[in-house]
Design a protein around this motif. Structure first.
Motif, short mmCIF file in Angstrom:
data_model
loop_
_atom_site.label_atom_id
_atom_site.label_comp_id
_atom_site.label_asym_id
_atom_site.label_seq_id
_atom_site.Cartn_x
_atom_site.Cartn_y
_atom_site.Cartn_z
N HIS A 1 -2.78 8.26 -20.60
CA HIS A 1 -1.64 7.19 -20.29
C HIS A 1 -0.74 7.85 -19.11
CE1 HIS A 1 2.13 4.79 -20.22
NE2 HIS A 1 2.71 6.06 -20.30
N ARG A 2 -0.57 9.24 -19.28
CA ARG A 2 0.29 9.96 -18.19
C ARG A 2 -0.54 10.19 -16.83
NH1 ARG A 2 3.31 14.27 -22.09
NH2 ARG A 2 5.10 12.91 -22.78
N ARG B 1 -0.13 3.59 -15.24
CA ARG B 1 0.92 3.18 -15.95
C ARG B 1 1.62 4.29 -16.36
NH1 ARG B 1 0.17 -2.22 -18.30
NH2 ARG B 1 -1.75 -3.24 -17.55
N ASN C 1 4.31 5.45 -15.61
CA ASN C 1 5.80 5.18 -15.66
C ASN C 1 6.31 4.08 -16.50
OD1 ASN C 1 6.49 7.32 -13.46
ND2 ASN C 1 5.81 5.61 -11.88
N GLY C 2 5.43 3.44 -17.38
CA GLY C 2 5.47 2.57 -18.18
C GLY C 2 5.69 3.22 -19.71
N PHE D 1 4.95 4.03 -23.53
CA PHE D 1 3.87 4.53 -24.27
C PHE D 1 4.29 4.31 -25.65
CE2 PHE D 1 1.64 7.51 -26.77
CZ PHE D 1 0.17 7.21 -26.28
N GLY E 1 3.02 -0.97 -19.61
CA GLY E 1 2.38 0.22 -20.11
C GLY E 1 1.31 0.25 -20.97
N THR E 2 1.47 1.24 -22.00
CA THR E 2 0.29 1.62 -22.93
C THR E 2 0.36 1.24 -24.27
OG1 THR E 2 -0.88 2.90 -21.31
CG2 THR E 2 -1.56 3.05 -23.55
#
Length: 460
Positions: free
Chosen positions: A193-194, A198, A200-201, A203, A245-246
């Protein structure tokens, strides 16, 4: 002893001279990452539909079954959807039955896991296929990195996982992380994710195994006020909350059967419906799922939908067990010790080479989580305690190799081969690769030790 002089047998691990797995650095023009060479092999149908049909491997793993996701698809009713899998590792080519309905028979012996040799015949239901090594090798993409997020590792299997994580991070594809408990799947999900667009969205993590089934639907999709008794107000579910995001679905293999089609719709249509609502609404989320179960075996058993597995496994990444990568234990231990915030003199004994060697010889069934707990205990008691007898040695490996359905002599021979290689590997590491010194310590003839090392692929 030359290759032709080595004793045959389905349990014999091929030697390094057979180039099953090696690590090389690319030459010539620059190519990103290191590459690993793995021995290519072929399966040919001897009996069953389309006799003579063959398929070559193109990676270090190869699956056979009737489902379209397999590398070798055999459309025959007695072949399970995911029947068996072959993996090339440093010991040779291993075949493992994936809890198939009719079992896997290797050269006339029912097996759960065993080594293959050139010319071995597997029977899968009413189908028989022959295994043959190829003189060519397949190239695996390995990352140049020795860490990915909080994950560290210098081994080939770790850097192969890192290379897949790098590719997954560059896309928005659904990812399925597979691996035993404690291997770091949640850290891998966060790292992907990082490293992606995404980052900045949000998690969000939903542990599908920790939430009761009657509450999990509301946790995932939310509910409207009055949707059920106790629903006093509208609740936003994790999919909506993770918009942009995720969402990380941990232990997705525990998802109840009644929720599986609803998750499938989310993956296919990217829309959810809150409990008590009549309409669907779109969601913009990336899905990463993880499981310690083999979902292919769950599909075979009818506990997991094959179409949902297909949607989850767009990118499959295996997080290897710690016992499969002992060379990663030093950097992992160093990373763990660095998080304790202890003074250098307090952790000096835990960084000593002899203590690290003890850690490398342990089986660690709980993987990195268990290693961390052990190091923390050592720090609390200020004592470099060796791993417990339950953790040390090849017992865990032997248990996984022993099949009571095998004849006693065959099971004993295969178990002894595993023990011999593990003992020799540990012996040479203990004595820094010095054969004469190791032979003296082991009370054996130096020439005989050389012969054993070559036989087990520990010397050229």
């Amino acid at each position: 002893m030359s290759t032709s002089e080595r004793p045959p047998g389905p349990g014999r691990p091929p030697s390094k001279g057979e180039d099953d797995l090696q690590q090389t650095r690319p030459t010539g023009t620059h190519r990103p990452g290191f590459t690993g060479a793995v021995r290519r092999f072929r399966f040919t149908v001897l009996e069953g539909p389309q006799p003579g049909l063959s398929k070559d491997s193109n990676a270090d793993t190869f699956s056979i079954g009737s489902h379209a996701l397999n590398d070798f698809v055999i459309d025959e009713p007695t072949v399970s959807r995911f029947h068996c899998e072959v993996r090339i590792d440093r010991d040779g080519a291993r075949v493992r039955d994936v809890d198939s309905l009719n079992g896997t028979v290797l050269d006339g012996v029912h097996i759960r896991e065993a080594f293959l040799r050139g010319g071995s015949v597997l029977r899968l239901g009413r189908v028989s296929v022959r295994f043959d090594f190829s003189p060519e090798s397949n190239r695996l993409q390995l990352s140049e990195r020795t860490n990915f997020g909080d994950l560290v590792g210098t081994s080939i299997v770790s850097r192969a996982s890192f290379a897949l994580m790098e590719r997954a991070s560059a896309s928005d594809a659904t990812v399925l992380l597979e691996g035993e408990t404690g291997t770091g799947k949640s850290r891998a999900a966060l790292a992907i994710h990082r490293a992606g667009v995404r980052a900045n969205g949000p998690f969000l993590t939903v542990d599908c195994g920790a939430i009761p089934g009657n509450l999990l639907e509301s946790e995932l999709f939310g509910h409207e006020k009055g949707a059920f008794t106790g629903a006093l107000q509208r609740r936003i579910g994790a999919f909506e909350e993770a918009d942009g995001g995720t969402i990380f679905l941990d232990e997705v293999g525990e998802l109840p059967a009644e929720l599986q089609p609803k998750l499938l719709r989310v993956l296919e249509q990217r829309e959810i419906r809150r409990l008590g609502s009549n309409g669907y609404q779109p969601v913009n989320v990336r899905v990463i799922a993880a499981t310690h179960r083999d979902l292919r075996a769950e599909v075979n058993a009818g506990r997991f939908r094959s179409d949902l597995f297909f949607r989850l496994a767009v990118v499959r990444i295996l997080i290897p067990a710690l016992r499969e990568r002992p060379e990663d234990i030093p950097p992992i231990a160093e990373r763990i010790l660095g998080t304790f915030g202890a003074a250098p003199e307090q952790t000096a004994a835990l960084r000593a080479p002899e203590f690290i060697t003890q850690l490398q010889h342990a089986a660690w069934p709980g993987n990195i989580r268990e290693l961390r707990n052990h190091l923390e205990r050592c720090l609390v008691f200020q004592d470099a305690m060796p791993p417990s007898t339950e953790e040390v040695g090849t017992a865990g490996v032997l248990r996984s190799m022993v099949d009571p359905k095998q004849p006693y002599a065959e099971a004993r021979r295969r178990a002894l081969e595993v023990f011999e290689r593990e003992y020799l590997d540990a012996l040479m590491k203990l004595h820094g690769g010095k054969v004469s010194q190791a032979a003296t310590a082991a009370d054996m003839d130096r020439v005989y030790l050389y012969r054993l090392l070559r036989r087990r692929g520990l010397r050229e």
